[in-house]
Design a protein around this motif. Structure first.
Motif, PDB file in Angstrom:
ATOM      1  N   HIS A 138       0.841  -1.216  -0.025  1.00 28.41           N
ATOM      2  CA  HIS A 138       0.049  -0.167  -0.013  1.00 28.41           C
ATOM      3  C   HIS A 138       0.997   1.563   0.065  1.00 28.41           C
ATOM      4  CE1 HIS A 138      -3.975  -2.081   0.397  1.00 28.41           C
ATOM      5  NE2 HIS A 138      -3.145  -2.771   1.145  1.00 28.41           N
ATOM      6  N   MET A 139       2.123   1.247   0.030  1.00 25.38           N
ATOM      7  CA  MET A 139       3.103   2.278  -0.169  1.00 25.38           C
ATOM      8  C   MET A 139       4.100   1.843  -1.220  1.00 25.38           C
ATOM      9  SD  MET A 139       3.407   3.808   3.766  1.00 25.38           S
ATOM     10  CE  MET A 139       4.403   4.944   3.300  1.00 25.38           C
ATOM     11  N   LYS A 140       3.915   1.980  -2.543  1.00 29.37           N
ATOM     12  CA  LYS A 140       4.694   1.387  -3.443  1.00 29.37           C
ATOM     13  C   LYS A 140       6.002   2.254  -3.874  1.00 29.37           C
ATOM     14  CE  LYS A 140       1.781  -1.988  -5.030  1.00 29.37           C
ATOM     15  NZ  LYS A 140       2.416  -3.510  -4.839  1.00 29.37           N
ATOM     16  N   SER A 141       6.822   1.561  -4.166  1.00 25.82           N
ATOM     17  CA  SER A 141       8.246   2.281  -4.508  1.00 25.82           C
ATOM     18  C   SER A 141       8.248   2.218  -5.968  1.00 25.82           C
ATOM     19  CB  SER A 141       9.387   1.640  -3.903  1.00 25.82           C
ATOM     20  OG  SER A 141       9.500   0.237  -4.047  1.00 25.82           O
ATOM     21  N   ASP A 142       7.654   2.122  -6.598  1.00 25.47           N
ATOM     22  CA  ASP A 142       7.519   1.925  -8.174  1.00 25.47           C
ATOM     23  C   ASP A 142       6.202   2.761  -8.794  1.00 25.47           C
ATOM     24  OD1 ASP A 142       5.238   0.364  -7.830  1.00 25.47           O
ATOM     25  OD2 ASP A 142       5.961  -1.259  -9.270  1.00 25.47           O
ATOM     26  N   PHE A 143       6.312   3.023  -9.975  1.00 25.12           N
ATOM     27  CA  PHE A 143       5.146   3.870 -10.521  1.00 25.12           C
ATOM     28  C   PHE A 143       4.877   3.350 -11.933  1.00 25.12           C
ATOM     29  CE2 PHE A 143       3.004   7.228 -12.912  1.00 25.12           C
ATOM     30  CZ  PHE A 143       2.204   7.688 -11.870  1.00 25.12           C
ATOM     31  N   ARG A 144       3.568   3.216 -12.212  1.00 21.10           N
ATOM     32  CA  ARG A 144       3.266   3.036 -13.667  1.00 21.10           C
ATOM     33  C   ARG A 144       1.892   3.694 -13.937  1.00 21.10           C
ATOM     34  NH1 ARG A 144       2.637  -3.102 -14.298  1.00 21.10           N
ATOM     35  NH2 ARG A 144       2.634  -3.001 -11.723  1.00 21.10           N
ATOM     36  N   SER A 145       2.262   4.434 -14.860  1.00 19.01           N
ATOM     37  CA  SER A 145       0.700   5.506 -15.270  1.00 19.01           C
ATOM     38  C   SER A 145      -0.130   4.416 -15.888  1.00 19.01           C
ATOM     39  CB  SER A 145       1.354   6.648 -16.200  1.00 19.01           C
ATOM     40  OG  SER A 145       1.687   6.180 -17.401  1.00 19.01           O
ATOM     41  N   ALA A 146      -1.579   4.987 -15.762  1.00 19.12           N
ATOM     42  CA  ALA A 146      -2.567   4.301 -16.572  1.00 19.12           C
ATOM     43  C   ALA A 146      -2.498   3.969 -17.872  1.00 19.12           C
ATOM     44  CB  ALA A 146      -4.067   4.793 -16.162  1.00 19.12           C
ATOM     45  N   ASP A 147      -1.878   5.005 -18.723  1.00 18.60           N
ATOM     46  CA  ASP A 147      -1.542   4.907 -20.144  1.00 18.60           C
ATOM     47  C   ASP A 147      -0.483   4.497 -20.418  1.00 18.60           C
ATOM     48  OD1 ASP A 147       0.272   6.892 -19.598  1.00 18.60           O
ATOM     49  OD2 ASP A 147      -0.701   8.785 -20.600  1.00 18.60           O
ATOM     50  N   GLY A 148       0.552   3.983 -19.504  1.00 16.53           N
ATOM     51  CA  GLY A 148       1.710   2.992 -19.975  1.00 16.53           C
ATOM     52  C   GLY A 148       2.850   4.005 -20.321  1.00 16.53           C
ATOM     53  N   THR A 149       2.589   5.350 -20.272  1.00 20.60           N
ATOM     54  CA  THR A 149       3.766   6.259 -20.925  1.00 20.60           C
ATOM     55  C   THR A 149       4.968   6.411 -19.833  1.00 20.60           C
ATOM     56  OG1 THR A 149       2.564   8.180 -20.121  1.00 20.60           O
ATOM     57  CG2 THR A 149       2.367   7.378 -22.356  1.00 20.60           C
ATOM     58  N   VAL A 150       4.654   6.367 -18.453  1.00 24.96           N
ATOM     59  CA  VAL A 150       5.668   6.339 -17.260  1.00 24.96           C
ATOM     60  C   VAL A 150       5.448   4.856 -16.594  1.00 24.96           C
ATOM     61  CG1 VAL A 150       6.351   7.588 -15.492  1.00 24.96           C
ATOM     62  CG2 VAL A 150       4.942   8.796 -16.937  1.00 24.96           C
ATOM     63  N   ALA A 151       6.874   4.534 -16.649  1.00 28.77           N
ATOM     64  CA  ALA A 151       7.248   3.381 -15.975  1.00 28.77           C
ATOM     65  C   ALA A 151       8.364   3.466 -14.944  1.00 28.77           C
ATOM     66  CB  ALA A 151       6.990   2.231 -16.827  1.00 28.77           C
ATOM     67  N   LEU A 152       8.408   3.396 -13.765  1.00 28.47           N
ATOM     68  CA  LEU A 152       9.572   3.467 -13.067  1.00 28.47           C
ATOM     69  C   LEU A 152       9.458   2.227 -12.069  1.00 28.47           C
ATOM     70  CD1 LEU A 152       9.512   7.203 -12.222  1.00 28.47           C
ATOM     71  CD2 LEU A 152      11.012   6.124 -13.652  1.00 28.47           C
ATOM     72  N   ASP A 153      10.551   1.482 -12.083  1.00 30.72           N
ATOM     73  CA  ASP A 153      10.597   0.246 -11.051  1.00 30.72           C
ATOM     74  C   ASP A 153      10.997   0.977  -9.668  1.00 30.72           C
ATOM     75  OD1 ASP A 153       9.906  -1.435 -12.858  1.00 30.72           O
ATOM     76  OD2 ASP A 153      12.144  -1.771 -13.623  1.00 30.72           O
ATOM     77  N   ARG A 154      11.877   2.010  -9.575  1.00 39.41           N
ATOM     78  CA  ARG A 154      12.281   2.461  -8.346  1.00 39.41           C
ATOM     79  C   ARG A 154      12.203   4.193  -8.470  1.00 39.41           C
ATOM     80  NH1 ARG A 154      15.032   0.173  -4.284  1.00 39.41           N
ATOM     81  NH2 ARG A 154      16.604   1.493  -3.310  1.00 39.41           N
ATOM     82  N   ILE A 155      11.757   4.630  -7.379  1.00 38.04           N
ATOM     83  CA  ILE A 155      11.526   6.110  -7.450  1.00 38.04           C
ATOM     84  C   ILE A 155      12.697   6.809  -6.664  1.00 38.04           C
ATOM     85  CG2 ILE A 155      10.013   8.149  -6.982  1.00 38.04           C
ATOM     86  CD1 ILE A 155       7.813   6.099  -7.182  1.00 38.04           C
ATOM     87  N   THR A 156      13.458   7.523  -7.298  1.00 34.44           N
ATOM     88  CA  THR A 156      14.466   8.474  -6.292  1.00 34.44           C
ATOM     89  C   THR A 156      13.975   9.890  -6.454  1.00 34.44           C
ATOM     90  OG1 THR A 156      16.321   7.004  -7.167  1.00 34.44           O
ATOM     91  CG2 THR A 156      17.037   9.137  -6.390  1.00 34.44           C
ATOM     92  N   THR A 157      13.840  10.365  -5.229  1.00 33.02           N
ATOM     93  CA  THR A 157      13.658  11.884  -5.243  1.00 33.02           C
ATOM     94  C   THR A 157      14.087  12.449  -3.737  1.00 33.02           C
ATOM     95  OG1 THR A 157      11.887  13.266  -5.242  1.00 33.02           O
ATOM     96  CG2 THR A 157      11.261  11.366  -4.290  1.00 33.02           C
ATOM     97  N   GLN A 158      13.894  13.936  -3.815  1.00 36.72           N
ATOM     98  CA  GLN A 158      13.890  14.473  -2.637  1.00 36.72           C
ATOM     99  C   GLN A 158      12.654  14.183  -1.835  1.00 36.72           C
ATOM    100  OE1 GLN A 158      14.952  18.454  -3.566  1.00 36.72           O
ATOM    101  NE2 GLN A 158      16.635  18.221  -2.338  1.00 36.72           N
ATOM    102  N   ILE A 159      12.572  14.006  -0.476  1.00 40.98           N
ATOM    103  CA  ILE A 159      11.416  13.940   0.309  1.00 40.98           C
ATOM    104  C   ILE A 159      10.917  15.089   0.970  1.00 40.98           C
ATOM    105  CG2 ILE A 159      11.824  11.334   0.784  1.00 40.98           C
ATOM    106  CD1 ILE A 159      12.409  12.105   3.715  1.00 40.98           C
ATOM    107  N   ALA A 160      11.841  16.105   0.787  1.00 41.73           N
ATOM    108  CA  ALA A 160      11.309  17.296   1.212  1.00 41.73           C
ATOM    109  C   ALA A 160      11.616  18.432   0.150  1.00 41.73           C
ATOM    110  CB  ALA A 160      11.683  17.579   2.586  1.00 41.73           C
ATOM    111  N   THR A 161      11.052  19.613   0.077  1.00 44.29           N
ATOM    112  CA  THR A 161      11.679  20.649  -0.486  1.00 44.29           C
ATOM    113  C   THR A 161      11.265  21.941   0.387  1.00 44.29           C
ATOM    114  OG1 THR A 161       9.231  21.228  -1.178  1.00 44.29           O
ATOM    115  CG2 THR A 161      10.543  19.697  -2.694  1.00 44.29           C
TER     116      THR A 161
END
Length: 994
Positions: free
Chosen positions: A636-659
């Motif tokens: 329920h707290m995924k570390s990947d992302f796939r868009s519904a239209d299939g244009t974005v697919a990331l197996d692992r997300i790297t980002t800052q967690i605060a701005t």
């Protein structure tokens, strides 16, 4: 050192010049309700009375970041700041000590870059060398006409919050807030989270001001690069302000049309927000045909009770030290993401050139539209409460309503309910009643005017409005990031870890960290900004990654108010019953010892049982075992992302967690040391999506955002697709992670035999959670031309399961009692389905003491059916495998009985841990060749099935929450959505006999 008048001397001089009292001073923000204060502050600012008072100002207009290719990369637009006398005193004192209350800073802002204003002023001074008043008048006119003059303001008031500042953004009209749909963030409030994002990084007093910038003091302001792209002002004569394209960068081409200053341009926000609003859906005729608008339950749109707008959910950290719970708008500035250039891209997946094109995967952005973020506004839950109260009243137990409501709101309104207990205990003279948390509190908010405050004081609700603000946020940031492991109380048996939780940590009764600590998964966090802003230190604690943390609200042990106390509840022994009852008493004791509350004591007079067991189901599965472990957070707290239209697919997300204002932003004066603000990139970022299959709830809140007080535009990224992203994530979970279906066909004398196996892919039962949810199989046979020949589980447009002739099944509403029978008709668990009016429905059905089927949470006396699919690895107490995993604890064994099937499924050899096999005997019309027939099986989910809705509408038709639910449900547009015909498809499979 520049000489200047003190505030008192200045006001004395101005008084002699005939300046009004309002111009001499403003009241403190804490002295008035919000809108009354805005009504005094905003004209003072928009009419530039601060300038008339002779406040000291910056040496010149200046930029807050580079301006390149027609685009500003500043934190603010071009600025020229005016400083109240008290701020100047503090700056001259070396930024030491506290800034006095009432001190003000007014940041005058205009479209960047500053060069256009300094150049224009130079021209005016050349034209009017001896008339500075004319220069100033024409300059102000130019700023209004060309620069879009507006202001941000800081007013010090230590009574407001821990940080002690009131922040405001004032437009040229001085317009105050109205908090009406489509629900923009407040333009002014205490401890504004959007402003705190940067100001928390200041070295002292949440303010960056420096004497270097100010007229009459030595030093020079920071200088940022500005190219010539701004010199395109065609309303000016050819010259420095209007160069031909060949003299501008890239012949005048730029990104400016694609990038707007989304943080300080209300017009941009309004355009995006307006574009997100949709029209009200029309009445659904299928729904009203199924649920006729009887007993006054149908009300016109104008009478639908509205929830307060989400930006009224504002409770900042308190002066002097933080309280335990504060609202998410304190968190959004840093944990709400950035939607692209020029501000940056963080916790956001940008798919287009404009700011906000893409997917907001920030903690705030995804939580906001999750069932957890909507729990305090959930219209289904609030109607359920009305039904519970009505049933208690009918049974002569209406005095239990407050205790039950307060218990339920310990999760759905967790922050408000718990903070009220804490405050009442800490200050017994305040007159607060912590034993009653009324659902009506969810409609309260801080009074916005003195008239509103008088009304609240008159009806006795004034002291509770802040708890309504907190409760509407449901399971918000400060809930999960505060939960601590349960502890064994003095005198309890020597429980193991699991039993300590079971006996002390369920039903929303959870231990907490100290008020000045929030837990998270990382050790190397930048603590100082949060400490500056809220007085709270973020600390690392692995408990945030534990499934047990989730169990606090996903294991619910409730009383059964009409059960015979002399015998255990159906399916349990006397020893089991003692375990449940003692666990309830332990929770009561903990609440009384911690907060002095007694509200649940009356509920312990009844037999208890586990009403929800999602966490227990996970524990009793392979997913809790080391070799095959998957926690609640893993799903329920995924570390990947796939868009519904299939244009974005990331197996692992790297980002800052605060701005925050860190080293990636333009330089600022008086900043904290780099090591305290340099936010690292994190690998394996966890999304805060928290979704299951309750698309119905999200669609209701999206389609009726005005009624339910929800803004559709995320305030940091400007993404408007937050609700759709939640639904897309639910669709992915439904399609890929919920269930699997296999079909094996063989010929039969009268048609086709189909063996259909349904596999549970979740880490708990399917469906799980509240017992009224159901999943059912639609098994349909069609000929080569697509004509339906046979169907078990087909529905009408209202989600009602129908027979082959399209008539609702007699079992659908659980209220059809045949003559001479003692129980209404229902669908049993089927091993074999031979007719179209037989449907395999995975559900828990419960009856009250009179034998009637009920969806009440506190009348669950018996369970003739519970065939919800168990997860893989589910074990039965009393078996060797169970004892090998859990030991011989009677506590564990009792609680785990709540995870097992009841009724026919318990005797079905094909109903095993993780799957169920059903044989369908499909009779085909004479003359139909079975070889050309396709059989399709689809598992549908209904979070609010028809019989549940009917019980709501029948039980409390005159309740305001019930009437609201009827309005929302009867107008809910399902066509073209995931819940078309009031059902959500999960797994599906087809086969053809060859």
């Amino acid at each position: 050192m520049r000489f200047h008048l003190t505030a008192a001397a200045l006001f004395a001089c101005l008084a002699g010049m005939g300046v009004t009292a309002q111009e001499r001073a403003l009241p403190l923000p804490s002295s008035l309700p919000l809108l009354d204060y805005q009504a005094q502050l905003y004209p003072f600012v928009a009419q530039r009375r601060f300038a008339d008072l002779g406040w000291v100002r910056d040496k010149r207009w200046r930029d807050t970041g580079p301006f390149v290719m027609g685009t500003s990369y500043g934190i603010h637009p071009a600025v020229r700041i005016y400083y109240g006398p008290q701020v100047i005193d503090w700056l001259e004192g070396g930024r030491q000590g506290d800034i006095p209350d009432g001190a003000m800073v007014v940041k005058e802002m205009a479209t960047p870059p500053a060069a256009r204003y300094t150049t224009y002023r130079d021209t005016l001074e050349y034209l009017h060398p001896d008339d500075p008043a004319e220069v100033e008048a024409q300059m102000i006119d130019f700023l209004h006409r060309t620069g879009g003059l507006n202001w941000t303001v800081m007013v010090k008031d230590s009574a407001l919050s821990y940080g002690g500042w009131f922040f405001a953004s004032v437009d040229a009209a001085g317009q105050v807030d109205d908090f009406a749909a489509p629900y923009a963030p407040a333009s002014g409030q205490a401890a504004d989270g959007l402003c705190m994002r940067c100001h928390a990084s200041a070295a002292e007093e949440l303010i960056f001001s420096s004497l270097d910038n100010i007229e009459g003091y030595p030093g020079a302001p920071l200088i940022f690069r500005v190219d010539e792209s701004w010199r395109n002002m065609t309303d000016q004569p050819p010259g420095p302000m209007n160069l031909p394209a060949v003299q501008r960068p890239a012949m005048g081409q730029s990104d400016a049309a694609l990038i707007e200053d989304y943080f300080h341009n209300d017009a941009a926000y309004d355009r995006v927000t307006a574009g997100a609003a949709g029209g009200r859906p029309a009445l659904n005729p299928d729904f009203t045909a199924t649920f006729p608008p009887a007993d006054g339950i149908s009300i016109p749109a104008a009478q639908v009770p509205h929830m307060p707008g989400q930006w009224l959910d504002h409770v900042p950290s308190r002066p002097g030290g933080p309280q335990h719970f504060l609202t998410s708008d304190n968190c959004v500035g840093c944990h709400g993401g950035l939607g692209g250039p020029p501000s940056g891209t963080a916790m956001f997946l940008q798919t287009g050139p404009s700011y906000g094109d893409g997917y907001d995967i920030s903690p705030y952005g995804e939580w906001r539209w999750s069932p957890m973020g909507l729990a305090g506004r959930d219209p289904i839950f609030l109607a359920q409460l009305e039904s519970e109260f009505a049933l208690l009243e009918q049974a002569g137990a209406g005095d239990l309503a407050d205790a039950l409501g307060t218990t339920c709101l310990s999760c759905h309104g967790a922050m408000g309910q718990r903070q009220l207990q804490i405050d009442a205990h800490a200050n017994p003279d305040a007159g607060l009643n912590p034993d009653v948390f009324k659902p009506d509190y969810l409609s309260l908010h801080a009074p916005l005017t003195q008239a509103g405050q008088a009304a609240q004081e008159a009806d006795g609700t004034y002291d509770y409005h802040q708890y309504g603000n907190l409760a509407r946020e449901g399971v918000s940031c400060a809930v999960c990031h505060r939960i601590a492991p349960p502890r064994r109380a003095e005198g309890q048996p020597d429980y193991n870890t699991l039993d300590t939780y079971l006996m002390n940590g369920t039903t929303g009764v959870f231990q907490m960290t100290e008020a000045d600590r929030l837990i998270g998964p990382y050790a190397d966090v930048r603590r100082k900004p949060m400490e500056n802003a809220m007085g709270i230190t973020p600390v690392q604690d692995d408990y945030i990654k534990s499934s047990e943390l989730c169990g606090a609200c996903h294991t619910i042990n409730l009383p059964n108010v009409d059960a015979d106390m002399s015998v255990p509840l159906d399916g349990y022994t006397s020893a089991d019953q003692d375990v449940f009852n003692q666990a309830a008493r332990n929770g009561v004791a903990l609440l009384k010892d911690s907060y002095g509350v007694t509200y649940p004591e009356g509920l312990t007079d009844f037999q208890h049982s586990v009403e929800q067991a999602t966490y227990l189901e996970w524990v009793n599965s392979v997913y809790s075992e080391e070799a095959t472990a998957q926690s609640c957070q893993d799903c329920h707290m995924k570390s990947d992302f796939r868009s519904a239209d299939g244009t974005v697919a990331l197996d692992r997300i790297t980002t800052q967690i605060a701005t925050i204002q860190d080293t990636t932003l333009p330089e600022a004066t008086n900043l904290l040391p780099q090591a305290e603000i340099d936010v690292p990139m994190r690998e394996g970022y966890r999304r805060h999506s928290f979704v299951g299959l309750n698309v119905f709830l999200v669609e209701m809140l999206r389609q009726f955002s005005t009624e339910m007080g929800m803004g559709l535009t995320q305030p940091m990224t400007y993404a408007t697709n937050g609700a759709q992203l939640a639904i897309d994530t639910m669709a992915q979970q439904a399609r890929e992670e919920t269930a699997g279906i296999d079909i094996a066909l063989r010929p039969a004398a009268t048609g086709i035999m189909a063996d259909i196996t349904v596999t549970n892919r979740t880490g708990h039962r399917l469906p799980s959670g509240v017992g009224f949810r159901r999943a059912f199989l639609e098994v349909k046979a069609v000929d080569a031309g697509g004509q339906a020949l046979w169907c078990s589980g087909c529905t009408n447009g209202a989600g009602v399961i129908v027979d082959g002739a399209g008539a609702p099944l007699r079992t659908e509403f659980l209220d059809d009692v045949p003559e001479g029978a003692d129980m209404a008709l229902y669908q049993p668990h089927h091993r074999v389905v031979t007719a179209q009016d037989q449907v395999q429905i995975y559900e828990e059905l419960t009856r009250n003491a009179k034998g009637a089927f009920t969806t009440s949470f506190v009348n669950r006396v018996s369970h003739p059916k519970d065939n919800r699919l168990t997860p893989h690895g589910a074990l039965a107490p009393g078996t060797a495998a169970f004892e090998a995993k859990f030991g011989g604890s009677a506590v564990t064994a009792a609680f785990m009985k709540a995870t097992l099937p009841e009724g026919g499924a318990a005797q079905d050899p094909d109903f095993t841990a993780g799957s169920d096999r059903i044989e369908y005997r499909i009779a085909l019309p004479a003359g139909v060749d079975p070889a050309g027939v396709t059989v399709t099986a689809t598992l549908y989910s209904q979070a609010i099935p028809p019989y549940y809705l009917k019980q709501r509408f029948d039980t409390a038709p005159d309740g305001p929450a019930t009437r609201r639910l009827y309005y929302l449900a009867s107008h809910l547009r399902t066509e073209g959505t995931l819940i078309e015909d009031w059902k959500l498809a999960t797994a599906t499979a087809s086969a053809t006999l060859r």
